[in-house]
Design an enzyme around this catalytic site. Structure first.
Site, PDB file in Angstrom:
ATOM      1  N   HIS A  60       0.839  -1.194   0.000  1.00 48.22           N
ATOM      2  CA  HIS A  60       0.000   0.000   0.000  1.00 48.22           C
ATOM      3  C   HIS A  60       0.877   1.248   0.000  1.00 48.22           C
ATOM      4  O   HIS A  60       2.103   1.156   0.183  1.00 48.22           O
ATOM      5  CB  HIS A  60      -0.968   0.003   1.184  1.00 48.22           C
ATOM      6  CG  HIS A  60      -0.322   0.052   2.535  1.00 48.22           C
ATOM      7  ND1 HIS A  60       0.485  -0.961   3.034  1.00 48.22           N
ATOM      8  CD2 HIS A  60      -0.377   0.987   3.522  1.00 48.22           C
ATOM      9  CE1 HIS A  60       0.886  -0.650   4.248  1.00 48.22           C
ATOM     10  NE2 HIS A  60       0.389   0.540   4.564  1.00 48.22           N
ATOM     11  N   HIS A  62       1.396   3.820   1.995  1.00 46.92           N
ATOM     12  CA  HIS A  62       1.857   4.532   3.185  1.00 46.92           C
ATOM     13  C   HIS A  62       3.381   4.526   3.139  1.00 46.92           C
ATOM     14  O   HIS A  62       4.005   3.522   2.766  1.00 46.92           O
ATOM     15  CB  HIS A  62       1.339   3.872   4.461  1.00 46.92           C
ATOM     16  CG  HIS A  62      -0.068   4.293   4.807  1.00 46.92           C
ATOM     17  ND1 HIS A  62      -0.856   3.594   5.698  1.00 46.92           N
ATOM     18  CD2 HIS A  62      -0.815   5.342   4.376  1.00 46.92           C
ATOM     19  CE1 HIS A  62      -2.037   4.200   5.805  1.00 46.92           C
ATOM     20  NE2 HIS A  62      -2.029   5.259   5.017  1.00 46.92           N
ATOM     21  N   ASP A  64       5.947   4.221   5.030  1.00 50.73           N
ATOM     22  CA  ASP A  64       6.830   3.226   5.640  1.00 50.73           C
ATOM     23  C   ASP A  64       6.836   1.906   4.879  1.00 50.73           C
ATOM     24  O   ASP A  64       7.521   0.957   5.287  1.00 50.73           O
ATOM     25  CB  ASP A  64       6.467   2.999   7.113  1.00 50.73           C
ATOM     26  CG  ASP A  64       5.024   2.613   7.338  1.00 50.73           C
ATOM     27  OD1 ASP A  64       4.167   3.005   6.526  1.00 50.73           O
ATOM     28  OD2 ASP A  64       4.738   1.916   8.334  1.00 50.73           O
TER      29      ASP A  64
END
Length: 303
Positions: A60, A62, A64
Site C-alpha cells: 500500500h 503509506h 513506511d
C-alpha cells in the site's frame, strides 16, 4: 523457502529499527515485498544481490512501505542494470515514482514496468512455471493488499532402479517425470507410480501487513505453511486498533489458528514498546508455533 526480514517496524525509521521490507526466496526465485526507507542499505548489509530482484510487491501507499522504492530504482540505474524490473502495487504507484524520476531528470536504462492493482477481490498478479503470486485484500486506511506466494509442484523424481529394471530408454525419462505411464515393447503398461517418487513438497507464504483483524482473509490463507501477519499493538493498547486499522499480536495469532497455518511470523511492531518479546508471549497464548520477526532475521523453512 527462505525469509529475510530487512525491516519490520511501523511508522518511522530509527537508528535501531527499519520500516517494512522483506525478501522471500521460494523455488530458487527471489521477491522483494515492500520497500520502506533504508531498504537498499539493508540489502547491502545482508549481502543480497540486487541483480536477483526482478519483481517488487508493494502492499500500500503509506510511506513506511514504499518510500525506499525510488531510491532503489535509481541505484539499479547507477549499477547499469540490464534486466527488466516489475513493480506490483496500488494504482498511483506508477505516477508517484515516475514523477520523482522525471523531476530529478533520472531515467532508467532498463525496462521498468508497473502493474497497478485496484481489485478488492483476490487476483493472480504473477505466475510462471515455478511460482504463483496472488493478492490478499486487506482492511486498512488506504487500499491495501497482502500477497500469497505459492510454489508449484515440480517434476516427479525418477526411481532409477525401477527404470533400469524395465530397461526403459532415456528418451522417455522426461515423459515419466511429467507423470505419464509407459508402455513396454511387449505391451505391458507400467504405472507411473512404479517408476517415480513424489516430487518435493511445495511450500507457501502469506504476507499480511497492514490490516485490522479481518476473518475474511482466512479462506485465502488457509493451510499456508508460513503466515507473516502484522502485530502493531499489544493487547493493552487494543483500543488503538480501531482508528489506526491495525492488529494486536493476539489477533494475529487468532487468524493463524483459524486458518490452520503452519507457522506465524509476527512483525510491524509499534516503536512505543521497548521489548518485542512481549508480542510473542501474547500470541503464544492463542497459537503455539510463533516466530518473532526482527530486522536482519533470516528464517529457513523446509518440509
Amino acid at each position: 523457502m527462505k525469509l529475510t526480514i530487512l525491516g519490520c517496524y511501523s511508522a518511522t525509521p530509527r537508528t535501531i529499527t527499519n520500516p517494512t521490507s522483506q525478501i522471500i526466496e521460494i523455488n530458487n526465485q527471489m521477491f522483494l515485498i515492500d520497500c520502506g526507507e533504508g531498504t537498499q542499505v539493508q540489502l547491502r548489509k545482508h549481502k543480497i544481490k540486487f541483480s536477483r530482484i526482478n519483481h517488487i510487491f508493494i502492499s500500500h501507499l503509506h510511506g513506511d512501505h514504499f518510500y525506499g522504492l525510488v531510491g532503489l530504482i535509481s541505484t539499479f540505474m547507477l549499477l547499469n542494470r540490464q534486466n527488466d524490473l516489475h513493480v506490483y502495487g496500488p494504482k498511483g504507484i506508477k505516477e508517484v515514482i515516475l514523477l520523482q524520476l522525471r523531476l530529478s531528470n533520472s531515467f532508467t536504462g532498463y525496462g521498468l514496468y508497473f502493474h497497478e492493482l485496484t481489485s478488492k477481490e483476490s487476483q493472480v498478479v504473477y505466475e510462471d512455471d515455478k511460482v504463483k503470486v496472488s493478492t490478499i485484500p486487506l482492511q486498512h486506511r488506504v487500499y491495501t493488499n497482502g500477497f500469497l506466494f505459492q510454489e508449484k509442484p515440480g517434476d516427479r523424481k525418477l526411481n532409477l532402479g525401477a527404470v533400469f529394471n524395465y530397461e526403459i530408454d532415456k528418451c522417455y525419462y522426461q515423459k515419466i517425470k511429467n507423470g505419464s505411464d509407459i508402455t513396454l515393447d511387449d505391451g505391458r503398461i507400467i504405472p507411473n507410480e512404479k517408476l517415480t517418487f513424489d516430487p518435493t513438497p511445495t511450500q507457501s507464504y502469506a504476507f499480511c501487513s497492514d490490516t485490522k483483524y479481518d476473518e475474511s482473509i482466512i479462506p485465502l490463507i488457509e493451510n499456508v505453511d508460513v503466515l507473516y501477519h502484522e502485530s502493531t499493538f499489544l493487547e493493552q493498547d487494543k483500543d488503538k486498533t480501531t482508528h489506526t486499522m491495525h492488529a494486536t499480536a493476539i489477533e494475529a495469532a487468532t487468524i493463524a489458528k483459524k486458518a490452520n497455518v503452519g507457522t506465524l511470523v509476527l512483525g510491524h511492531y509499534s516503536t512505543r514498546y521497548g521489548n518485542i518479546k512481549l508480542f510473542k508471549e501474547e500470541a503464544k497464548t492463542v497459537f503455539e508455533n510463533v516466530l518473532l520477526g526482527d530486522d536482519g532475521k533470516v528464517f529457513e523453512f523446509n518440509k
